[in-house]
Design a protein around this motif. Sequence first.
Motif, PDB file in Angstrom:
ATOM      1  N   TYR A   3       0.820  -1.207   0.000  1.00 54.76           N
ATOM      2  CA  TYR A   3       0.000   0.000   0.000  1.00 54.76           C
ATOM      3  C   TYR A   3       0.855   1.258   0.000  1.00 54.76           C
ATOM      4  CZ  TYR A   3       0.844   1.466   4.836  1.00 54.76           C
ATOM      5  OH  TYR A   3       1.424   1.938   5.972  1.00 54.76           O
ATOM      6  N   LEU A   4       1.990   1.206   0.673  1.00 52.40           N
ATOM      7  CA  LEU A   4       2.865   2.366   0.765  1.00 52.40           C
ATOM      8  C   LEU A   4       3.468   2.685  -0.590  1.00 52.40           C
ATOM      9  CD1 LEU A   4       3.697   4.272   3.018  1.00 52.40           C
ATOM     10  CD2 LEU A   4       5.653   2.789   3.491  1.00 52.40           C
ATOM     11  N   ALA A   5       3.965   1.667  -1.279  1.00 54.34           N
ATOM     12  CA  ALA A   5       4.527   1.871  -2.615  1.00 54.34           C
ATOM     13  C   ALA A   5       3.474   2.423  -3.568  1.00 54.34           C
ATOM     14  CB  ALA A   5       5.093   0.553  -3.145  1.00 54.34           C
ATOM     15  N   GLU A   6       2.270   1.890  -3.484  1.00 54.74           N
ATOM     16  CA  GLU A   6       1.181   2.361  -4.353  1.00 54.74           C
ATOM     17  C   GLU A   6       0.806   3.799  -4.039  1.00 54.74           C
ATOM     18  OE1 GLU A   6      -1.912  -0.464  -3.739  1.00 54.74           O
ATOM     19  OE2 GLU A   6      -1.058  -1.939  -5.142  1.00 54.74           O
ATOM     20  N   ASN A   7       0.727   4.121  -2.754  1.00 52.55           N
ATOM     21  CA  ASN A   7       0.363   5.489  -2.364  1.00 52.55           C
ATOM     22  C   ASN A   7       1.411   6.502  -2.821  1.00 52.55           C
ATOM     23  OD1 ASN A   7      -1.894   4.468  -1.147  1.00 52.55           O
ATOM     24  ND2 ASN A   7      -1.236   4.847   0.947  1.00 52.55           N
ATOM     25  N   ILE A   8       2.678   6.158  -2.642  1.00 58.03           N
ATOM     26  CA  ILE A   8       3.744   7.069  -3.058  1.00 58.03           C
ATOM     27  C   ILE A   8       3.712   7.272  -4.574  1.00 58.03           C
ATOM     28  CG2 ILE A   8       6.249   7.346  -3.234  1.00 58.03           C
ATOM     29  CD1 ILE A   8       6.420   5.851  -0.511  1.00 58.03           C
ATOM     30  N   ALA A   9       3.540   6.188  -5.303  1.00 56.14           N
ATOM     31  CA  ALA A   9       3.479   6.291  -6.769  1.00 56.14           C
ATOM     32  C   ALA A   9       2.295   7.150  -7.209  1.00 56.14           C
ATOM     33  CB  ALA A   9       3.378   4.893  -7.382  1.00 56.14           C
ATOM     34  N   ARG A  10       1.157   6.964  -6.544  1.00 51.24           N
ATOM     35  CA  ARG A  10      -0.039   7.743  -6.899  1.00 51.24           C
ATOM     36  C   ARG A  10       0.173   9.227  -6.612  1.00 51.24           C
ATOM     37  NH1 ARG A  10      -3.275   5.135  -3.836  1.00 51.24           N
ATOM     38  NH2 ARG A  10      -3.508   3.439  -5.340  1.00 51.24           N
ATOM     39  N   VAL A  11       0.766   9.536  -5.466  1.00 49.46           N
ATOM     40  CA  VAL A  11       1.039  10.937  -5.122  1.00 49.46           C
ATOM     41  C   VAL A  11       1.991  11.556  -6.135  1.00 49.46           C
ATOM     42  CG1 VAL A  11       2.231  12.410  -3.453  1.00 49.46           C
ATOM     43  CG2 VAL A  11       0.512  10.791  -2.666  1.00 49.46           C
ATOM     44  N   ARG A  12       3.036  10.827  -6.496  1.00 51.62           N
ATOM     45  CA  ARG A  12       4.007  11.364  -7.460  1.00 51.62           C
ATOM     46  C   ARG A  12       3.371  11.593  -8.833  1.00 51.62           C
ATOM     47  NH1 ARG A  12       8.860  12.001  -5.382  1.00 51.62           N
ATOM     48  NH2 ARG A  12       9.763  10.581  -3.820  1.00 51.62           N
ATOM     49  N   GLU A  13       2.479  10.708  -9.223  1.00 52.48           N
ATOM     50  CA  GLU A  13       1.769  10.884 -10.495  1.00 52.48           C
ATOM     51  C   GLU A  13       0.913  12.150 -10.467  1.00 52.48           C
ATOM     52  OE1 GLU A  13      -0.428   7.300 -10.999  1.00 52.48           O
ATOM     53  OE2 GLU A  13       1.353   6.071 -11.385  1.00 52.48           O
ATOM     54  N   ARG A  14       0.219  12.349  -9.362  1.00 51.05           N
ATOM     55  CA  ARG A  14      -0.627  13.544  -9.228  1.00 51.05           C
ATOM     56  C   ARG A  14       0.219  14.819  -9.188  1.00 51.05           C
ATOM     57  NH1 ARG A  14      -4.186  12.228  -4.098  1.00 51.05           N
ATOM     58  NH2 ARG A  14      -5.011  14.340  -4.500  1.00 51.05           N
ATOM     59  N   MET A  15       1.363  14.745  -8.525  1.00 51.73           N
ATOM     60  CA  MET A  15       2.275  15.889  -8.501  1.00 51.73           C
ATOM     61  C   MET A  15       2.763  16.216  -9.911  1.00 51.73           C
ATOM     62  SD  MET A  15       4.634  15.030  -5.125  1.00 51.73           S
ATOM     63  CE  MET A  15       5.866  16.267  -5.598  1.00 51.73           C
ATOM     64  N   ALA A  16       3.135  15.189 -10.662  1.00 50.44           N
ATOM     65  CA  ALA A  16       3.648  15.402 -12.018  1.00 50.44           C
ATOM     66  C   ALA A  16       2.590  16.027 -12.918  1.00 50.44           C
ATOM     67  CB  ALA A  16       4.136  14.074 -12.605  1.00 50.44           C
ATOM     68  N   ALA A  17       1.342  15.553 -12.795  1.00 49.09           N
ATOM     69  CA  ALA A  17       0.262  16.102 -13.614  1.00 49.09           C
ATOM     70  C   ALA A  17       0.010  17.569 -13.269  1.00 49.09           C
ATOM     71  CB  ALA A  17      -1.012  15.284 -13.408  1.00 49.09           C
ATOM     72  N   ALA A  18       0.039  17.897 -11.973  1.00 55.67           N
ATOM     73  CA  ALA A  18      -0.170  19.286 -11.549  1.00 55.67           C
ATOM     74  C   ALA A  18       0.968  20.175 -12.034  1.00 55.67           C
ATOM     75  CB  ALA A  18      -0.294  19.357 -10.032  1.00 55.67           C
ATOM     76  N   ILE A  43       8.301   4.380   8.470  1.00 54.36           N
ATOM     77  CA  ILE A  43       9.110   5.467   7.911  1.00 54.36           C
ATOM     78  C   ILE A  43      10.330   4.894   7.199  1.00 54.36           C
ATOM     79  CG2 ILE A  43      10.442   7.538   8.428  1.00 54.36           C
ATOM     80  CD1 ILE A  43       8.659   7.901  10.920  1.00 54.36           C
ATOM     81  N   LYS A  44      10.970   3.905   7.786  1.00 55.94           N
ATOM     82  CA  LYS A  44      12.130   3.258   7.145  1.00 55.94           C
ATOM     83  C   LYS A  44      11.740   2.702   5.780  1.00 55.94           C
ATOM     84  CE  LYS A  44      14.822   1.823  11.209  1.00 55.94           C
ATOM     85  NZ  LYS A  44      15.330   0.652  11.969  1.00 55.94           N
ATOM     86  N   GLU A  45      10.582   2.072   5.714  1.00 58.21           N
ATOM     87  CA  GLU A  45      10.111   1.513   4.446  1.00 58.21           C
ATOM     88  C   GLU A  45       9.882   2.618   3.418  1.00 58.21           C
ATOM     89  OE1 GLU A  45       8.845  -1.329   1.637  1.00 58.21           O
ATOM     90  OE2 GLU A  45       9.907  -1.567   3.549  1.00 58.21           O
ATOM     91  N   ALA A  46       9.302   3.731   3.862  1.00 57.96           N
ATOM     92  CA  ALA A  46       9.056   4.852   2.953  1.00 57.96           C
ATOM     93  C   ALA A  46      10.369   5.414   2.405  1.00 57.96           C
ATOM     94  CB  ALA A  46       8.269   5.946   3.679  1.00 57.96           C
ATOM     95  N   VAL A  47      11.379   5.511   3.269  1.00 58.93           N
ATOM     96  CA  VAL A  47      12.695   5.995   2.823  1.00 58.93           C
ATOM     97  C   VAL A  47      13.312   5.012   1.838  1.00 58.93           C
ATOM     98  CG1 VAL A  47      15.050   6.549   3.586  1.00 58.93           C
ATOM     99  CG2 VAL A  47      13.080   7.383   4.888  1.00 58.93           C
ATOM    100  N   ALA A  48      13.154   3.724   2.100  1.00 61.24           N
ATOM    101  CA  ALA A  48      13.662   2.699   1.184  1.00 61.24           C
ATOM    102  C   ALA A  48      12.977   2.775  -0.173  1.00 61.24           C
ATOM    103  CB  ALA A  48      13.464   1.307   1.793  1.00 61.24           C
ATOM    104  N   LEU A  49      11.754   3.289  -0.185  1.00 58.67           N
ATOM    105  CA  LEU A  49      11.005   3.446  -1.441  1.00 58.67           C
ATOM    106  C   LEU A  49      11.319   4.766  -2.145  1.00 58.67           C
ATOM    107  CD1 LEU A  49       7.585   2.012  -0.207  1.00 58.67           C
ATOM    108  CD2 LEU A  49       9.018   1.037  -2.024  1.00 58.67           C
TER     109      LEU A  49
END
Length: 228
Positions: A3-18, A43-49
Amino acid sequence: MVYLAENIARVRERMAAAARRSGRSVDEVTLVAVTKTVAVEVIKEAVALGLEDLGENRVQELLAKQPYIEGARWHLIGHLQRNKVRQVWDKVELIHSVDSLALARELDKRAVSGGRRIKVLIEVNVAGEASKFGLAPEAVPSFIKEASGFTGLNIMGLMTVAPLTEDPEEVRPVFRRLAALRREVEALHLPGVDMRYLSMGMSNDFEVAIEEGSNLVRIGTAIFGART
């Protein structure tokens, strides 16, 4: 944590579109992952991603987590009390929430005694909400003129927290006003002042903020889920 990897990817996609809608590259926009109440292992997992910038609201929570997290830059994004300055002034990449001359003086004192400069943003209460910290927009130019005399500070830009609304379009004028204020301060050409950053936009409104010029977005819920 899928879920974390998916959420980060989704946020980055939305940032790029904006960013594209505003005629910019997403590379110009820094994602600060807000880790308030988030467990160290997550948090460690998020940094690893690939998340490199982490934001905390409270000094004590930042200090408790920081020793266990490698490879990240820390931002203090919440209100900073003067009596907490000594604990955190040399622990963070950027302080987003300078909102008084008394706080600026205390930070300057610590920086000068430590032989370094502290990077800070000036917090602006654009909407004038009584529940929020920050300077009134009209007070910002004179405040920065005075604070620019503090040799221990690098004033790097402005920050705001927009009102929470269901429709982010309602807060577009807030972001637009901060961007205009940034240009106003830039035109003063003050020593020690570099209006590099506009820290505005959170999980509910970061796309509108990017469209209006934000290059630091502070996102927690859209990455880590709702706080419990």
